[in-house]
Design a protein around this motif. Sequence first.
Motif, PDB file in Angstrom:
ATOM      1  N   GLY A   1      41.951 -64.142  52.740  1.00 20.71           N
ATOM      2  CA  GLY A   1      41.574 -64.285  51.080  1.00 20.71           C
ATOM      3  C   GLY A   1      42.843 -63.431  50.513  1.00 20.71           C
ATOM      4  N   PHE A   2      43.964 -63.376  51.097  1.00 17.38           N
ATOM      5  CA  PHE A   2      45.093 -62.804  50.199  1.00 17.38           C
ATOM      6  C   PHE A   2      45.580 -63.561  48.981  1.00 17.38           C
ATOM      7  CE2 PHE A   2      45.173 -60.099  54.008  1.00 17.38           C
ATOM      8  CZ  PHE A   2      46.398 -58.980  53.734  1.00 17.38           C
ATOM      9  N   ARG A   3      45.749 -62.840  48.091  1.00 13.51           N
ATOM     10  CA  ARG A   3      46.243 -63.621  46.965  1.00 13.51           C
ATOM     11  C   ARG A   3      47.736 -63.949  46.763  1.00 13.51           C
ATOM     12  NH1 ARG A   3      42.743 -62.589  42.046  1.00 13.51           N
ATOM     13  NH2 ARG A   3      41.140 -61.117  42.411  1.00 13.51           N
ATOM     14  N   TYR A   4      47.774 -65.190  46.300  1.00 13.10           N
ATOM     15  CA  TYR A   4      49.169 -65.838  46.226  1.00 13.10           C
ATOM     16  C   TYR A   4      49.953 -65.219  45.108  1.00 13.10           C
ATOM     17  CZ  TYR A   4      53.152 -69.168  45.722  1.00 13.10           C
ATOM     18  OH  TYR A   4      54.256 -69.355  45.535  1.00 13.10           O
ATOM     19  N   GLU A   5      51.117 -64.903  45.266  1.00 11.36           N
ATOM     20  CA  GLU A   5      51.970 -64.237  44.160  1.00 11.36           C
ATOM     21  C   GLU A   5      52.796 -65.118  43.816  1.00 11.36           C
ATOM     22  OE1 GLU A   5      52.718 -60.250  45.303  1.00 11.36           O
ATOM     23  OE2 GLU A   5      50.866 -59.568  44.557  1.00 11.36           O
TER      24      GLU A   5
ATOM     25  N   ALA B   1      35.024 -57.064  56.957  1.00 12.03           N
ATOM     26  CA  ALA B   1      33.502 -57.471  56.835  1.00 12.03           C
ATOM     27  C   ALA B   1      33.556 -58.683  55.677  1.00 12.03           C
ATOM     28  CB  ALA B   1      33.197 -56.156  55.823  1.00 12.03           C
ATOM     29  N   ARG B   2      34.473 -58.641  54.819  1.00 12.42           N
ATOM     30  CA  ARG B   2      34.333 -59.857  53.802  1.00 12.42           C
ATOM     31  C   ARG B   2      34.613 -61.078  54.781  1.00 12.42           C
ATOM     32  NH1 ARG B   2      38.444 -60.558  49.093  1.00 12.42           N
ATOM     33  NH2 ARG B   2      39.610 -61.314  50.715  1.00 12.42           N
ATOM     34  N   TRP B   3      35.603 -60.963  55.552  1.00 13.07           N
ATOM     35  CA  TRP B   3      35.763 -62.323  56.402  1.00 13.07           C
ATOM     36  C   TRP B   3      34.746 -62.548  57.300  1.00 13.07           C
ATOM     37  CZ3 TRP B   3      38.405 -62.081  61.550  1.00 13.07           C
ATOM     38  CH2 TRP B   3      38.886 -63.383  62.011  1.00 13.07           C
ATOM     39  N   SER B   4      34.204 -61.731  57.988  1.00 10.10           N
ATOM     40  CA  SER B   4      33.349 -61.821  59.193  1.00 10.10           C
ATOM     41  C   SER B   4      31.900 -62.295  58.507  1.00 10.10           C
ATOM     42  CB  SER B   4      32.962 -60.381  59.872  1.00 10.10           C
ATOM     43  OG  SER B   4      34.132 -60.051  60.392  1.00 10.10           O
ATOM     44  N   GLN B   5      31.609 -61.958  57.268  1.00 12.76           N
ATOM     45  CA  GLN B   5      30.203 -62.341  56.498  1.00 12.76           C
ATOM     46  C   GLN B   5      30.514 -63.579  55.631  1.00 12.76           C
ATOM     47  OE1 GLN B   5      29.523 -58.719  54.265  1.00 12.76           O
ATOM     48  NE2 GLN B   5      29.418 -57.519  56.072  1.00 12.76           N
TER      49      GLN B   5
ATOM     50  N   ARG C   1      32.570 -64.312  53.083  1.00 16.34           N
ATOM     51  CA  ARG C   1      32.403 -64.246  51.562  1.00 16.34           C
ATOM     52  C   ARG C   1      33.981 -64.267  51.055  1.00 16.34           C
ATOM     53  NH1 ARG C   1      31.626 -59.490  50.185  1.00 16.34           N
ATOM     54  NH2 ARG C   1      31.534 -58.174  52.267  1.00 16.34           N
ATOM     55  N   VAL C   2      34.897 -64.630  51.606  1.00 14.12           N
ATOM     56  CA  VAL C   2      36.097 -64.900  51.264  1.00 14.12           C
ATOM     57  C   VAL C   2      36.370 -65.819  50.155  1.00 14.12           C
ATOM     58  CG1 VAL C   2      38.707 -65.494  52.008  1.00 14.12           C
ATOM     59  CG2 VAL C   2      37.255 -64.199  53.444  1.00 14.12           C
ATOM     60  N   PRO C   3      36.818 -65.484  49.054  1.00  5.78           N
ATOM     61  CA  PRO C   3      37.333 -66.403  47.746  1.00  5.78           C
ATOM     62  C   PRO C   3      38.090 -67.679  48.480  1.00  5.78           C
ATOM     63  CG  PRO C   3      37.580 -64.397  47.099  1.00  5.78           C
ATOM     64  CD  PRO C   3      37.477 -64.118  48.502  1.00  5.78           C
TER      65      PRO C   3
ATOM     66  N   ASP D   1      45.411 -70.218  47.454  1.00  9.56           N
ATOM     67  CA  ASP D   1      46.268 -71.589  46.948  1.00  9.56           C
ATOM     68  C   ASP D   1      47.587 -71.421  46.540  1.00  9.56           C
ATOM     69  OD1 ASP D   1      43.791 -72.654  48.186  1.00  9.56           O
ATOM     70  OD2 ASP D   1      43.117 -73.067  45.813  1.00  9.56           O
ATOM     71  N   VAL D   2      48.631 -72.380  47.188  1.00  9.81           N
ATOM     72  CA  VAL D   2      49.815 -72.419  46.711  1.00  9.81           C
ATOM     73  C   VAL D   2      50.016 -73.448  45.748  1.00  9.81           C
ATOM     74  CG1 VAL D   2      52.305 -72.691  47.158  1.00  9.81           C
ATOM     75  CG2 VAL D   2      50.695 -71.345  48.863  1.00  9.81           C
TER      76      VAL D   2
END
Length: 207
Positions: A145-149, A181-185, A187-189, A194-195
């Motif tokens: 869930g890294f944000r695309y820039e 924790a977010r990935w394991s659970q 909860r990633v947006p 998205d590109v």
Amino acid sequence: MRHGPVELRLIRPKDARALQHELLTNRRWLQPWEATLPGAQTGIDMRVSIRRLLQQHRDGTGYPFVMEYGGEVAGQLNIWGVMRGSLCSATIGYWVSERFAGHGITPAAVAMATDLAFTELGLHRIEICLRPENRPSLRVVQKLGFRYEGVRRRFIHIDGDWRDHLAFSLVREDVPDGVLARWSQGRVPADWADVPPTDLPSAGLPG
């Protein structure tokens, strides 16, 4: 740092032989994504590379790690380009051997490294830049869930030429409970990495 069979630890001088072996036996797999020097031939001398990386660690400008899977050296991850002061940012780069691909090593290692950067290294922003053709790395930023820039034109000299890169980032406020924790659970947006289709042709991808 450990997540299941994946361990991320500081690089050591005695890692030189194992890392150099992985680099040499994975030339075809890694070469399209390796940084090069304009107008210069580049060789692999991990002893020299590790000395430089550990000096950066002592200077506080970089943090070099080895990725292990089940106790075996699987690749390398660096937090590099550390900027302090009003920026408090850095970039993460990594490589993993082909024989370890598909085991979830890189996302786990990147998640642990980003959490370390935010909680212990005092950084506020972490960036990952990747070639648009690098589908495995694109899947890593999507999973975490890294944000695309956006597109950075002819950004880094890779495999003998200046290459466009796609830029992704996270800031500390994005992940108050941590990336791992977010990935394991789960909860990633879904859409942060998205590109947009309008960026794909300029980045060298099919639209």
